[in-house]
Write a protein that holds these residues in place. Structure first.
Motif, PDB file in Angstrom:
ATOM      1  N   ARG A 110       3.522   4.249  -1.540  1.00 18.92           N
ATOM      2  CA  ARG A 110       3.971   4.862  -2.795  1.00 18.92           C
ATOM      3  C   ARG A 110       5.491   4.808  -2.785  1.00 18.92           C
ATOM      4  NH1 ARG A 110       1.591  10.518  -1.542  1.00 18.92           N
ATOM      5  NH2 ARG A 110       2.620   9.808   0.374  1.00 18.92           N
ATOM      6  N   ASP A 144       0.797  -1.236   0.000  1.00 17.98           N
ATOM      7  CA  ASP A 144       0.000   0.000   0.000  1.00 17.98           C
ATOM      8  C   ASP A 144       0.831   1.288   0.000  1.00 17.98           C
ATOM      9  OD1 ASP A 144      -2.322  -1.431  -0.051  1.00 17.98           O
ATOM     10  OD2 ASP A 144      -2.480  -1.532   2.143  1.00 17.98           O
ATOM     11  N   ARG A 201       1.242   0.600  -3.582  1.00 14.99           N
ATOM     12  CA  ARG A 201       0.137   1.340  -4.236  1.00 14.99           C
ATOM     13  C   ARG A 201       0.599   1.931  -5.558  1.00 14.99           C
ATOM     14  NH1 ARG A 201      -2.388   6.465  -2.399  1.00 14.99           N
ATOM     15  NH2 ARG A 201      -1.368   6.194  -0.396  1.00 14.99           N
TER      16      ARG A 201
END
Ligand code: FAD
Ligand code: SF4
Length: 471
Positions: free
Chosen positions: A289, A287, A312
């Motif tokens: 970045r 999840d 993500r």
């Protein structure tokens, strides 16, 4: 057969193995290519025009007898093809998987001009995988023991190449490695989606059957003294790789959330294989970045591992353009297919400090300037073009430098100005160091390079050792 149709390459094209579906590729640690089939290998073999002076062989760093083993497969002599393939290559099934063929054998294939190169890498992989599965084993029946024994420090491709050639010449090879499995970066760097771990485990069993002895979990200089090794063996080969990560010297590089590429990859392998490791070495990017800085093979392996960890968003920022990326084009394409975004011509200037943790990367645009000493165009920053890309994790993949052991000086092994061990191919005893009894090869001598060049140097050093031992 290929004698009856020399123009097969016009009717039948180059063929690559099928890739797994995208769901599997994005979530599983398995090789993304299905195995080549017998029919596919035969078809490619029949496309080979057997040019008088096979460029593929010259360009292949270990000079594989490519047209010859392709022909043996087409004639149904799989075991002979495997035997021939092992005359020049210690790990053909590994090279078939991870060599950048587009820059090596296949790039040099005569048919690459317009018709599409013969699919060499996948055929090489097929020959050894299939022969081993059918019970073939290297033929060592003619080997006569010499009574000599050689210590090999490092079970990476260089050390294994050396051990293979020595064993086939009747010299006992004893290999030491600090890790719990053989392979070096093949096991602890290159991820499963390029090379599944079972491949090296199977290899260890074969090497052991050949008589090679492995002492794993044994770091030379800590668990065993180099002096003891020097005393107990007739010669020593060093194949210890390059493990000092190059720094970007960026503000914020020490912030939590910034990871070194190789630690990240090794942590993930250990996690997947269930090996013990200190808490905190495994980084989970679920999840998050993620920005990966760099554009080589290591950077590609990091972005694709991040995808499989279900990050993500995964962005790769590289300071040159796509043309000038150093790694394999095939893997860049695979990364893009798996959803990685590329920002080319971007150089990081700072890792943004967001309440004491990495919060993003400040990047400046670059233009390619004049070629440097290596002929590669040097990127230059465009003033005023800075931008910040937000991220929760940053992985730094700027390459590696040799990391000389403290004991090199105790045994008079010299290094050069970039810490590489000095050992050359073209001297009386190939790859001998400044200590006549010690030889070296692979990344620690040539700098970070390729699996196949490490294998070549290990094999050549073994020839040097055999000459030195007069056996
Ligand atoms: P290594 O593979 O590094 O092996 C050295 C071994 O020495 C290690 O096992 C280490 O544990 C051991 N060692 C070191 N010091 C000691 C000590 N004191 N005592 C005991 N053991 C010790 N190349 C390709 O051709 N294709 C690719 O796709 C590719 N992808 C890569 C991806 C990543 C992430 C990385 C990092 C590299 C990649 N490479 C690739 C490069 C390739 O893996 C290396 O060039 C190659 O493994 C070098 O082989 P080596 O035997 O010299 O060293
Ligand atoms: Fe090609 Fe590498 Fe095999 Fe040589 S070892 S034939 S370069 S895939």
């Amino acid at each position: 057969g290929r004698v009856s149709n020399n123009f097969q390459f016009i009717d039948v094209g180059r063929n690559d193995p099928k890739k797994k579906n995208m769901r599997a590729r994005k979530s599983q640690y398995v090789e993304i290519y299905d195995p080549f089939t017998k029919a596919q290998v035969e078809e490619q073999s029949e496309r080979c025009i057997e040019c008088g002076n096979p460029y593929c062989e010259w360009k292949c760093p270990v000079h594989n007898f490519i047209p010859n083993w392709l022909k043996l497969v087409a004639e149904g002599n799989l075991f002979e093809a495997a035997e021939l393939s092992h005359q020049t290559n210690t790990l053909p099934e590994v090279c078939g998987r991870v060599c950048p063929q587009d820059r090596l054998c296949e790039g040099a294939c005569t048919l690459n001009d317009g018709f599409g190169a013969v699919t060499i890498g996948s055929s090489e992989k097929y020959i050894t995988d299939t022969a081993l599965a059918m019970g073939w084993r290297p033929d060592l029946s003619g080997v006569v023991a010499t009574g000599k024994k050689v210590a090999i420090i490092g079970a990476g491709p260089a050390g294994l190449g050396c051990a293979d050639v020595l064993t086939r010449a009747g010299v006992k090879a004893v290999v030491f490695d600090r890790y719990p499995e053989i392979g070096g970066l093949l096991t602890f760097g290159i991820p499963e989606f390029k090379l599944e771990k079972l491949v090296m485990q199977r290899r260890r069993e074969i090497f052991e059957e050949m008589g090679i002895e492995f002492h794993l979990n044994t770091e030379v200089g800590r668990d065993i003294a180099i002096d003891d090794i020097m005393e107990d063996y007739d010669a020593v080969f060093l194949g210890m790789g390059t493990y000092k990560a190059m720094q970007g010297n960026l503000p914020g590089e020490d912030l939590p959330g910034v990871h070194k590429a190789l630690s990240f990859l090794i942590g993930n392998v250990n996690h997947n294989m269930g090996f013990n490791q200190p808490d905190g070495d495994y980084v989970n990017l679920r999840d998050k970045r993620v920005i990966v800085l760099g554009g080589g093979d290591t950077a590609m392996d990091c972005v694709r591992t991040a995808v499989r960890q279900r990050a993500r968003q995964v962005v790769c920022a590289y300071r040159r353009d796509e043309e000038n990326m150093p790694g394999s084009r095939r893997e860049v394409k695979n990364a893009r297919e798996e959803g990685v975004e590329f920002l080319f011509n971007r150089q990081p200037t700072e890792i943004v400090n967001y309440f004491g943790e990495a919060g993003g990367v400040k990047l400046v645009r670059t233009e390619l300037g004049e070629p440097d000493a290596d002929g590669r165009r040097r990127p230059q920053a465009v003033p005023g073009s800075e931008e910040v890309i937000d991220a929760d994790a940053v992985i730094v993949a700027f390459g590696f430098q040799p990391s000389p052991a403290a004991w090199f000086s105790d045994i008079n092994v010299s290094t050069n100005d970039w810490d590489g061990v000095v050992a050359e191919e073209h001297q009386e005893f190939r790859f001998q160091t400044s200590n006549p009894k010690v030889f070296a090869g692979g990344d620690m001598v040539r700098g970070s390079d390729l699996v196949v060049t490490a294998i070549w140097e290990g094999r050549q050093a073994a020839e040097g050792i055999l000459d030195f031992l007069e056996v």
